[in-house]
Design an enzyme around this catalytic site. Sequence first.
Site, mmCIF file in Angstrom:
data_model
loop_
_atom_site.group_PDB
_atom_site.id
_atom_site.type_symbol
_atom_site.label_atom_id
_atom_site.label_comp_id
_atom_site.label_asym_id
_atom_site.label_seq_id
_atom_site.Cartn_x
_atom_site.Cartn_y
_atom_site.Cartn_z
ATOM 1 N N ALA A 283 0.854 -1.184 0.000
ATOM 2 C CA ALA A 283 0.000 0.000 0.000
ATOM 3 C C ALA A 283 0.889 1.232 0.000
ATOM 4 O O ALA A 283 2.050 1.180 0.420
ATOM 5 C CB ALA A 283 -0.923 0.007 1.217
ATOM 6 N N ALA B 281 7.147 6.723 5.460
ATOM 7 C CA ALA B 281 6.769 5.381 5.906
ATOM 8 C C ALA B 281 6.838 4.385 4.764
ATOM 9 O O ALA B 281 7.360 3.270 4.908
ATOM 10 C CB ALA B 281 5.369 5.405 6.504
ATOM 11 N N TYR B 282 6.323 4.771 3.613
ATOM 12 C CA TYR B 282 6.348 3.897 2.444
ATOM 13 C C TYR B 282 7.781 3.612 2.012
ATOM 14 O O TYR B 282 8.146 2.462 1.753
ATOM 15 C CB TYR B 282 5.572 4.553 1.309
ATOM 16 C CG TYR B 282 5.560 3.775 0.024
ATOM 17 C CD1 TYR B 282 4.752 2.654 -0.116
ATOM 18 C CD2 TYR B 282 6.351 4.164 -1.067
ATOM 19 C CE1 TYR B 282 4.727 1.931 -1.307
ATOM 20 C CE2 TYR B 282 6.326 3.457 -2.254
ATOM 21 C CZ TYR B 282 5.525 2.341 -2.365
ATOM 22 O OH TYR B 282 5.506 1.624 -3.546
ATOM 23 N N ALA B 283 8.598 4.651 1.940
ATOM 24 C CA ALA B 283 9.986 4.479 1.501
ATOM 25 C C ALA B 283 10.772 3.581 2.452
ATOM 26 O O ALA B 283 11.516 2.691 2.009
ATOM 27 C CB ALA B 283 10.661 5.847 1.384
ATOM 28 N N LYS C 28 9.601 -0.051 2.062
ATOM 29 C CA LYS C 28 10.054 -0.671 0.822
ATOM 30 C C LYS C 28 11.571 -0.902 0.828
ATOM 31 O O LYS C 28 12.054 -1.872 0.224
ATOM 32 C CB LYS C 28 9.653 0.193 -0.374
ATOM 33 C CG LYS C 28 8.168 0.145 -0.687
ATOM 34 C CD LYS C 28 7.682 -1.288 -0.972
ATOM 35 C CE LYS C 28 6.277 -1.316 -1.529
ATOM 36 N NZ LYS C 28 5.788 -2.707 -1.759
#
Length: 234
Positions: free
Chosen positions: A89, A151-153, A156
Amino acid sequence: MGRVALVTGGTGALGVAVTRRLLEDGCRVAVTCTHDEAVKSLRAELGEMGAGLMVVEADVTDEASVGHAVAEVRRQLGAVDVLAQLVGAWHGGQSVHELPLETWRRMVDLNLTSAFVCTQAVLPDMLEAGWGRVVLVSSRTAKEGRVGQSAYAVAKEGVATLAEVIAEEYCGSGVTANVIAPSVLDTPANRRAMPSADYTRWVSPEVAAAMVAFLASEEAGTLRGAWLPVFGAV
């Protein structure tokens, strides 16, 4: 008979493309899903190929749920040879000091914890068989263009590190772990979100699926912990 592949997030745009490609390559495929309508849509997309598809319900962030799903796949198809962990997400638009802890936890759970839980569930059978392919999904954002996407970085980048650690720990076992790292995928959702963008420069799900299929192949056995950029023309 073909290898047994488990595809998580198989009903999304990338998931449909990966599922189709693995079926075309002769794999027996199981897909995790939690919504009946999404399953109907997936089978419709696949046409005749969807007839032999196995669908199993699973919360990929929950250890018990994933364990049950993997056991059911083992019972119906056999032990999982290939894991294509596609669940993830995205969240963006907030700097670190603005980001709610709840959002941070959600990004880590859906992108990184899910990769750990699913990989941990399939590794014992792969190690026993002496052959396995773990394919995870990182992102270009793990390395660059991370402003407003902390947060996404971080999650991932954690996925990429997880693959590297698995590759080190199980070197010589016949089990590999690698990641694809797409930039913007050309999906209906992304087109709606960015209507003025040049879609021709984005990555098609079919191209990304071809990279997943390669990492799941016999030929990719010498790759360990690779971060495969799939950036398109962006």
